[in-house]
Design an enzyme around this catalytic site. Sequence first.
Site, PDB file in Angstrom:
ATOM      1  N   ARG A 219      -1.204   6.409 -18.385  1.00  0.00           N
ATOM      2  CA  ARG A 219      -2.587   6.403 -18.868  1.00  0.00           C
ATOM      3  C   ARG A 219      -3.509   5.800 -17.824  1.00  0.00           C
ATOM      4  O   ARG A 219      -3.167   4.835 -17.156  1.00  0.00           O
ATOM      5  CB  ARG A 219      -2.702   5.608 -20.165  1.00  0.00           C
ATOM      6  CG  ARG A 219      -1.897   6.156 -21.321  1.00  0.00           C
ATOM      7  CD  ARG A 219      -2.108   5.299 -22.559  1.00  0.00           C
ATOM      8  NE  ARG A 219      -1.136   5.617 -23.604  1.00  0.00           N
ATOM      9  CZ  ARG A 219      -0.439   4.723 -24.285  1.00  0.00           C
ATOM     10  NH1 ARG A 219      -0.595   3.435 -24.033  1.00  0.00           N
ATOM     11  NH2 ARG A 219       0.418   5.098 -25.212  1.00  0.00           N
TER      12      ARG A 219
ATOM     13  N   ASN B 191      10.958   0.866 -37.093  1.00  0.00           N
ATOM     14  CA  ASN B 191       9.866   1.388 -36.265  1.00  0.00           C
ATOM     15  C   ASN B 191      10.130   2.880 -36.101  1.00  0.00           C
ATOM     16  O   ASN B 191      10.926   3.298 -35.264  1.00  0.00           O
ATOM     17  CB  ASN B 191       9.841   0.683 -34.912  1.00  0.00           C
ATOM     18  CG  ASN B 191       8.735   1.182 -34.002  1.00  0.00           C
ATOM     19  OD1 ASN B 191       7.996   2.102 -34.341  1.00  0.00           O
ATOM     20  ND2 ASN B 191       8.638   0.603 -32.818  1.00  0.00           N
TER      21      ASN B 191
ATOM     22  N   HIS C 212      -0.969  -3.257 -29.608  1.00  0.00           N
ATOM     23  CA  HIS C 212       0.004  -4.274 -29.181  1.00  0.00           C
ATOM     24  C   HIS C 212      -0.233  -5.616 -29.891  1.00  0.00           C
ATOM     25  O   HIS C 212       0.205  -6.657 -29.425  1.00  0.00           O
ATOM     26  CB  HIS C 212      -0.044  -4.515 -27.660  1.00  0.00           C
ATOM     27  CG  HIS C 212       0.421  -3.369 -26.837  1.00  0.00           C
ATOM     28  ND1 HIS C 212      -0.114  -3.087 -25.598  1.00  0.00           N
ATOM     29  CD2 HIS C 212       1.367  -2.425 -27.056  1.00  0.00           C
ATOM     30  CE1 HIS C 212       0.474  -2.029 -25.083  1.00  0.00           C
ATOM     31  NE2 HIS C 212       1.372  -1.595 -25.964  1.00  0.00           N
TER      32      HIS C 212
ATOM     33  N   ARG D 237       6.797  -1.156 -38.990  1.00  0.00           N
ATOM     34  CA  ARG D 237       5.724  -1.150 -38.005  1.00  0.00           C
ATOM     35  C   ARG D 237       4.806   0.026 -38.292  1.00  0.00           C
ATOM     36  O   ARG D 237       5.263   1.164 -38.439  1.00  0.00           O
ATOM     37  CB  ARG D 237       6.289  -1.011 -36.596  1.00  0.00           C
ATOM     38  CG  ARG D 237       5.183  -1.020 -35.535  1.00  0.00           C
ATOM     39  CD  ARG D 237       5.615  -0.333 -34.270  1.00  0.00           C
ATOM     40  NE  ARG D 237       4.552  -0.381 -33.260  1.00  0.00           N
ATOM     41  CZ  ARG D 237       4.476   0.450 -32.234  1.00  0.00           C
ATOM     42  NH1 ARG D 237       5.377   1.401 -32.086  1.00  0.00           N
ATOM     43  NH2 ARG D 237       3.503   0.344 -31.356  1.00  0.00           N
TER      44      ARG D 237
ATOM     45  N   GLU E 171       8.733  -7.979 -30.902  1.00  0.00           N
ATOM     46  CA  GLU E 171       7.887  -7.455 -31.968  1.00  0.00           C
ATOM     47  C   GLU E 171       8.651  -7.299 -33.276  1.00  0.00           C
ATOM     48  O   GLU E 171       8.093  -7.510 -34.354  1.00  0.00           O
ATOM     49  CB  GLU E 171       7.279  -6.123 -31.529  1.00  0.00           C
ATOM     50  CG  GLU E 171       6.286  -6.273 -30.380  1.00  0.00           C
ATOM     51  CD  GLU E 171       5.866  -4.955 -29.776  1.00  0.00           C
ATOM     52  OE1 GLU E 171       4.827  -4.424 -30.195  1.00  0.00           O
ATOM     53  OE2 GLU E 171       6.574  -4.464 -28.872  1.00  0.00           O
TER      54      GLU E 171
END
Length: 373
Positions: A220, A7, A159, A70, A356
Amino acid sequence: MKILVLNAGSSSLKYALYENLGKRVEGNIEHIGEPNGPKDHRTALFEIERELAGHGEIRAFDELDAVGHRVVHGGEKFVEPVQIDERVVEAIRALIPLAPLHNPANLQGIELMRKLIPDIPQVAVFDTAFHQSMEEEAYLYAIPLALYEKYGIRRYGFHGTSHAYVAKEAAKYLKRAPETLNLITLHLGNGASACAVQRGRSVDTSMGFTPLEGLVMGTRSGDIDPEIPIFMQKEGMDADRLLNKESGLKGLCGHNDVRTIEKMAKAGDKTSRTALKIFSRRIKKYIGAYTALLGNVDAVVFTGGIGEHSAMVRRMVCEGLEPLGICLDDTKNRKNVNIVSTEGSGVKILVIPTDEALEIARQTETVLSVHKL
């Protein structure tokens, strides 16, 4: 089969080595390009190679069976993971305008590894792919259709690898086949998103064209009146910076770490308590909306750093949802067990740690198995 999962971020490189889908070694090289870190991603990869050799796992990268990467944005082109070739590389490059902060770094990791081990198969696994099963009424915005057709402005969702992983794990806990279940999965961390999973497929998700839409997050804003950023810019403010880096929990109470916010709330800080209420209320609204979309819900799944560890947030989210059949057992919730709903709850409430990297390894193995056929 030995699979290395990578990743690649702009200044970091997370990795995990799996053998027959069992994790062997994992780590994270940080501060790449900074004075106190590796000078570039190539140097960081050599550090990873030495680390794996030091653990006796491989002597060099060319002993790997595969590498799984990823990739944040796959646009509409990639609806599933793919084995990487030149066409895939160019397609990922073409999607950079949709993910300018992530795809360039993801692509750099891919290109470096392809140069280092050109004969080892490599697979791209996309955050957006799981949500490509959404119908037009879910992914189109009510803006001129020409903007979608020319610029690709639509809901993509993110996600996806996490939502896909916990949906499958939930099926195991419930002893049901994934295609028989309706789930609401909640990935709650510094970035946060909700997903409506109908019979194993994503039918709606809270993040949209970018990861800014949807739930309140660490920095955010999530959903706001679309006129607000226009107003900000008219007033000379940097709307992009404010909404992505200075809003959410940080904007509300000055902190984006829920552990800190919870401590302050418990100590009587009203601003922190209000921030948690706003954070939880938004999640609650999405649960209600997705319950309406799905018709019936078998389980609500909490995952991500906050979802897995914050009993307070889970309690605040689930309070008042009993009419929907969502009944939290407070004792189980405080113990952080995997099933935190009451025995009689019509909807199970699950706490499932996401993985993940393992999902990327699984999807990499699947792609290569199909490819060999």
